[in-house]
Write a protein that holds these residues in place. Structure first.
Motif, PDB file in Angstrom:
ATOM      1  N   UNK A 158       1.107  -0.398  -5.306  1.00 31.99           N
ATOM      2  CA  UNK A 158       1.942  -0.665  -3.914  1.00 31.99           C
ATOM      3  C   UNK A 158       1.580  -1.878  -3.316  1.00 31.99           C
ATOM      4  N   UNK A 159       2.659  -2.063  -2.490  1.00 34.51           N
ATOM      5  CA  UNK A 159       2.716  -3.144  -1.652  1.00 34.51           C
ATOM      6  C   UNK A 159       1.783  -3.005  -0.385  1.00 34.51           C
ATOM      7  N   UNK A 160       1.260  -4.192   0.352  1.00 29.73           N
ATOM      8  CA  UNK A 160       0.291  -3.837   1.426  1.00 29.73           C
ATOM      9  C   UNK A 160       1.363  -4.081   2.636  1.00 29.73           C
ATOM     10  N   UNK A 161       1.176  -3.182   3.654  1.00 28.06           N
ATOM     11  CA  UNK A 161       1.913  -3.316   4.862  1.00 28.06           C
ATOM     12  C   UNK A 161       0.848  -4.270   5.658  1.00 28.06           C
ATOM     13  N   UNK A 162       1.447  -5.546   6.166  1.00 29.94           N
ATOM     14  CA  UNK A 162       0.537  -6.638   6.936  1.00 29.94           C
ATOM     15  C   UNK A 162       0.419  -6.068   8.221  1.00 29.94           C
ATOM     16  N   UNK A 163       1.329  -5.215   8.788  1.00 31.15           N
ATOM     17  CA  UNK A 163       0.849  -4.647  10.212  1.00 31.15           C
ATOM     18  C   UNK A 163      -0.201  -3.848  10.448  1.00 31.15           C
ATOM     19  N   UNK A 164      -0.894  -3.129   9.107  1.00 32.15           N
ATOM     20  CA  UNK A 164      -1.758  -2.305   9.283  1.00 32.15           C
ATOM     21  C   UNK A 164      -3.039  -2.816   8.678  1.00 32.15           C
ATOM     22  N   UNK A 165      -3.915  -2.954  10.007  1.00 29.07           N
ATOM     23  CA  UNK A 165      -4.850  -3.759   9.542  1.00 29.07           C
ATOM     24  C   UNK A 165      -5.995  -2.934   8.595  1.00 29.07           C
ATOM     25  N   UNK A 167      -4.894  -1.231   6.089  1.00 32.97           N
ATOM     26  CA  UNK A 167      -4.285  -1.363   4.578  1.00 32.97           C
ATOM     27  C   UNK A 167      -4.753  -2.812   4.239  1.00 32.97           C
ATOM     28  N   UNK A 168      -4.734  -3.869   5.008  1.00 28.26           N
ATOM     29  CA  UNK A 168      -5.200  -5.141   4.756  1.00 28.26           C
ATOM     30  C   UNK A 168      -6.437  -5.418   4.202  1.00 28.26           C
ATOM     31  N   UNK A 169      -7.241  -4.602   5.272  1.00 26.25           N
ATOM     32  CA  UNK A 169      -8.500  -4.593   4.676  1.00 26.25           C
ATOM     33  C   UNK A 169      -9.016  -3.930   3.430  1.00 26.25           C
ATOM     34  N   UNK A 170      -8.399  -2.714   3.286  1.00 28.77           N
ATOM     35  CA  UNK A 170      -8.531  -2.331   1.968  1.00 28.77           C
ATOM     36  C   UNK A 170      -8.066  -3.062   0.723  1.00 28.77           C
ATOM     37  N   UNK A 171      -6.744  -3.702   1.109  1.00 26.12           N
ATOM     38  CA  UNK A 171      -6.488  -4.646  -0.009  1.00 26.12           C
ATOM     39  C   UNK A 171      -7.314  -5.800  -0.360  1.00 26.12           C
ATOM     40  N   UNK A 172      -7.984  -6.494   0.596  1.00 27.89           N
ATOM     41  CA  UNK A 172      -9.062  -7.472   0.401  1.00 27.89           C
ATOM     42  C   UNK A 172     -10.131  -6.753  -0.135  1.00 27.89           C
ATOM     43  N   UNK A 174     -10.223  -4.387  -2.385  1.00 29.62           N
ATOM     44  CA  UNK A 174      -9.769  -4.143  -3.607  1.00 29.62           C
ATOM     45  C   UNK A 174      -9.407  -5.431  -4.629  1.00 29.62           C
ATOM     46  N   UNK A 175      -9.710  -6.553  -3.724  1.00 30.54           N
ATOM     47  CA  UNK A 175      -9.384  -7.883  -4.631  1.00 30.54           C
ATOM     48  C   UNK A 175      -7.945  -8.333  -4.596  1.00 30.54           C
ATOM     49  N   UNK A 176      -7.212  -7.665  -3.827  1.00 28.54           N
ATOM     50  CA  UNK A 176      -5.622  -7.958  -3.842  1.00 28.54           C
ATOM     51  C   UNK A 176      -5.198  -8.786  -2.674  1.00 28.54           C
ATOM     52  N   UNK A 177      -4.540  -9.951  -2.866  1.00 28.32           N
ATOM     53  CA  UNK A 177      -4.113 -10.807  -1.712  1.00 28.32           C
ATOM     54  C   UNK A 177      -2.964 -10.023  -0.984  1.00 28.32           C
ATOM     55  N   UNK A 178      -3.237  -9.688   0.195  1.00 26.46           N
ATOM     56  CA  UNK A 178      -2.091  -9.092   0.992  1.00 26.46           C
ATOM     57  C   UNK A 178      -0.915  -9.987   1.313  1.00 26.46           C
ATOM     58  N   UNK A 179      -1.133 -11.033   1.186  1.00 29.32           N
ATOM     59  CA  UNK A 179      -0.123 -12.078   1.546  1.00 29.32           C
ATOM     60  C   UNK A 179       0.905 -12.544   0.126  1.00 29.32           C
ATOM     61  N   UNK A 180       0.518 -11.734  -0.999  1.00 28.44           N
ATOM     62  CA  UNK A 180       1.235 -12.056  -2.387  1.00 28.44           C
ATOM     63  C   UNK A 180       2.493 -11.318  -2.279  1.00 28.44           C
TER      64      UNK A 180
END
Length: 203
Positions: A158-165, A167-172, A174-180
């Motif tokens: 799933x994509x990461x909502x950049x407005x949701x801090x 979700x961004x933290x969880x993505x980071x 998990x090793x996922x680049x939220x800006x990808x």
């Protein structure tokens, strides 16, 4: 419970593999002639078959750490057969060929008349094969329930909502680049860029 059975399976494979290597290198037969004795290892007595089965087991054990569930099931069946082969070799306790015995005795005596006495190491080799067969059977039956090492490092779909801090933290985490490219653009990124009046005048 699943983690416990996985520990049992890999523990049985590891102990069985180490046991097969160790016991295959021990003397399965003692050749006696002229008051001297010469040991004949399991590798020599079985024509390297005991060692080959141990190598197959250790290769399968390492490969199972990288495969998905279906691959581990197939590999578990192979390890089950390898363990059964080890049991068969240990129980059969193959006698070394006459020329192999003569070559071993040549280093200690000139006598050509000899007697062979078996040891208990082939039975321990067979017990190691039982452990390998047990580990292979557990791998075949229970592998679909276990998490693969590869899946631990797979990125989320799933994509990461950049407005949701969060979700961004969880993505980071998990090793996922939220800006990808898989990330959802933020509200600021979605807002169209207004043209500067100065630029319009210049145009």
């Amino acid at each position: 419970m699943t983690a416990r059975w996985r520990t049992v399976a890999y523990g049985a494979l590891l102990v069985g593999t180490v046991g097969a290597f160790a016991t295959g290198a021990q003397a399965w037969w003692q050749a006696a002639a002229g008051g001297s004795t010469a040991p004949l290892t399991g590798t020599v007595s079985s024509g390297s078959l005991s060692q080959a089965l141990a190598v197959v087991t250790v290769a399968g054990l390492l490969l199972s750490l990288t495969l998905a569930a279906r691959g581990r099931q197939i590999l578990g069946a192979v390890l089950l057969l390898a363990g059964a082969g080890m049991v068969a070799v240990g129980v059969a306790r193959p006698r070394p060929a006459a020329d192999v015995v003569a070559e071993a005795l040549r280093t200690v005596t000139l006598s050509v008349e000899y007697t062979l006495t078996g040891t208990a190491w082939p039975w321990i080799y067979a017990a190691s094969g039982l452990l390998v067969a047990l580990g292979g059977a557990l791998l075949t039956v229970l592998a679909p329930r276990w998490e693969t090492r590869r899946s631990r490092f797979e990125r989320g779909a799933g994509p990461v909502d950049l407005d949701d801090a969060t979700a961004v933290w969880k993505a980071l985490d998990a090793g996922v680049d939220p800006t990808s490219g898989s990330a959802l653009p933020s509200a600021e990124q979605e807002a169209p860029h207004e043209a500067s009046p100065d630029r319009e005048n210049q145009g």
